[in-house]
Design an enzyme around this catalytic site. Sequence first.
Site, PDB file in Angstrom:
ATOM      1  N   ASN A  94       0.071  -0.771  -0.527  1.00  0.00           N
ATOM      2  CA  ASN A  94      -0.695  -1.235  -1.693  1.00  0.00           C
ATOM      3  C   ASN A  94      -1.842  -0.257  -1.922  1.00  0.00           C
ATOM      4  O   ASN A  94      -2.810  -0.248  -1.168  1.00  0.00           O
ATOM      5  CB  ASN A  94      -1.208  -2.658  -1.403  1.00  0.00           C
ATOM      6  CG  ASN A  94      -2.115  -3.180  -2.506  1.00  0.00           C
ATOM      7  OD1 ASN A  94      -2.234  -2.557  -3.576  1.00  0.00           O
ATOM      8  ND2 ASN A  94      -2.748  -4.312  -2.256  1.00  0.00           N
ATOM      9  N   HIS A 129      -2.436 -11.731  -4.235  1.00  0.00           N
ATOM     10  CA  HIS A 129      -3.292 -10.972  -3.308  1.00  0.00           C
ATOM     11  C   HIS A 129      -4.689 -11.604  -3.304  1.00  0.00           C
ATOM     12  O   HIS A 129      -5.185 -12.021  -4.350  1.00  0.00           O
ATOM     13  CB  HIS A 129      -3.368  -9.500  -3.730  1.00  0.00           C
ATOM     14  CG  HIS A 129      -3.976  -8.644  -2.655  1.00  0.00           C
ATOM     15  ND1 HIS A 129      -5.330  -8.619  -2.412  1.00  0.00           N
ATOM     16  CD2 HIS A 129      -3.412  -7.825  -1.728  1.00  0.00           C
ATOM     17  CE1 HIS A 129      -5.570  -7.813  -1.386  1.00  0.00           C
ATOM     18  NE2 HIS A 129      -4.419  -7.325  -0.956  1.00  0.00           N
ATOM     19  N   SER A 178      -5.743  -4.121   7.715  1.00  0.00           N
ATOM     20  CA  SER A 178      -6.130  -3.017   8.599  1.00  0.00           C
ATOM     21  C   SER A 178      -5.008  -2.543   9.522  1.00  0.00           C
ATOM     22  O   SER A 178      -5.245  -2.199  10.680  1.00  0.00           O
ATOM     23  CB  SER A 178      -7.377  -3.385   9.409  1.00  0.00           C
ATOM     24  OG  SER A 178      -8.472  -3.644   8.531  1.00  0.00           O
TER      25      SER A 178
HETATM   26  P1  13P Z   1      -6.122  -2.714   4.374  1.00  0.00           P
HETATM   27  O1  13P Z   1      -4.875  -2.215   5.082  1.00  0.00           O
HETATM   28  O2  13P Z   1      -6.909  -1.629   3.752  1.00  0.00           O
HETATM   29  O3  13P Z   1      -6.914  -3.607   5.269  1.00  0.00           O
HETATM   30  O4  13P Z   1      -5.621  -3.640   3.166  1.00  0.00           O
HETATM   31  C1  13P Z   1      -4.664  -4.599   3.374  1.00  0.00           C
HETATM   32  C2  13P Z   1      -4.222  -5.128   2.060  1.00  0.00           C
HETATM   33  O5  13P Z   1      -4.966  -5.824   1.385  1.00  0.00           O
HETATM   34  C3  13P Z   1      -2.885  -4.778   1.572  1.00  0.00           C
HETATM   35  O6  13P Z   1      -2.534  -5.517   0.460  1.00  0.00           O
END
Ligand code: 13P
Length: 251
Positions: free
Chosen positions: A9, A95, A212
């Site tokens: 994403n 989301h 993360s």
């Molecule tokens: P991060 O991997 O930057 O924490 O984001 C996760 C996310 O929201 C994917 O949709």
Amino acid sequence: MRRTMVAGNWKMHGTRASVAELIDGLRELALPGGVDVAVFPPLLHVSQVVDGLKGTSIQVGAQNAAVQSGQGALTGEVAPSQLIDAGCAYVLVGHSERRQLMGESDQMLNRKFAAAQASGLIPVFCVGETLEQRELGKTIEVVSRQLDSIIGELGVDAFASAVIAYEPVWAIGTGLTATPQQAQDVHAAIRAQLAEKNSEVAQGVRLLYGGSVKAANAVELFGMPDIDGGLIGGASLNADEFGAICRAAGN
Ligand code: 13P
């Protein structure tokens, strides 16, 4: 058997130039077989990415779509049918950034989910609790309510052609990751909830973890029995890192 999936994403990142660079990097990756890989660029860059990734196995999705599948008078929105026409296969629905910052309600998400499926897009339905909710011991309750909203409106069979992403809000973009066991516990609860209504759907649906994820923690997360891959934010903006996460999913 469920095929593993790794989805990137890109959120609201990129310029035409940086996207071109990322496409070049993705084209050079040696991706493992048996893993479905998809990227979700900003809508503005979807066509550039679809064209740029032609001839690769990487699929493209959108981060958002309208509440109705067909074209119409809906200023500023993009219809799922237009995304299909542009070469998208997936769309993110629910989301947490859209739930929280754009005020998207369960009712709106139900409509987006249904509209996506009506056009042939596969919704990637995101669920997850805030830190406060986790600390109050409400994680399963919150996630279960988010799922129930779709099940109640569209039926459990809606998940026969959808993907679910568990993304704890406190782990998104914070560098904090759910431990593999914390994520597994929620994934198992999600599958159990679906199994109460339809065990075939529950066994078939892919449950991605997001929050993360990096190459360094992907192997452990993806090794859990109910984690079928990941939805990657920040780390998906670096082709080499994203490739390493895809390879972790192939193990
Ligand atoms: P991060 O991997 O930057 O924490 O984001 C996760 C996310 O929201 C994917 O949709």
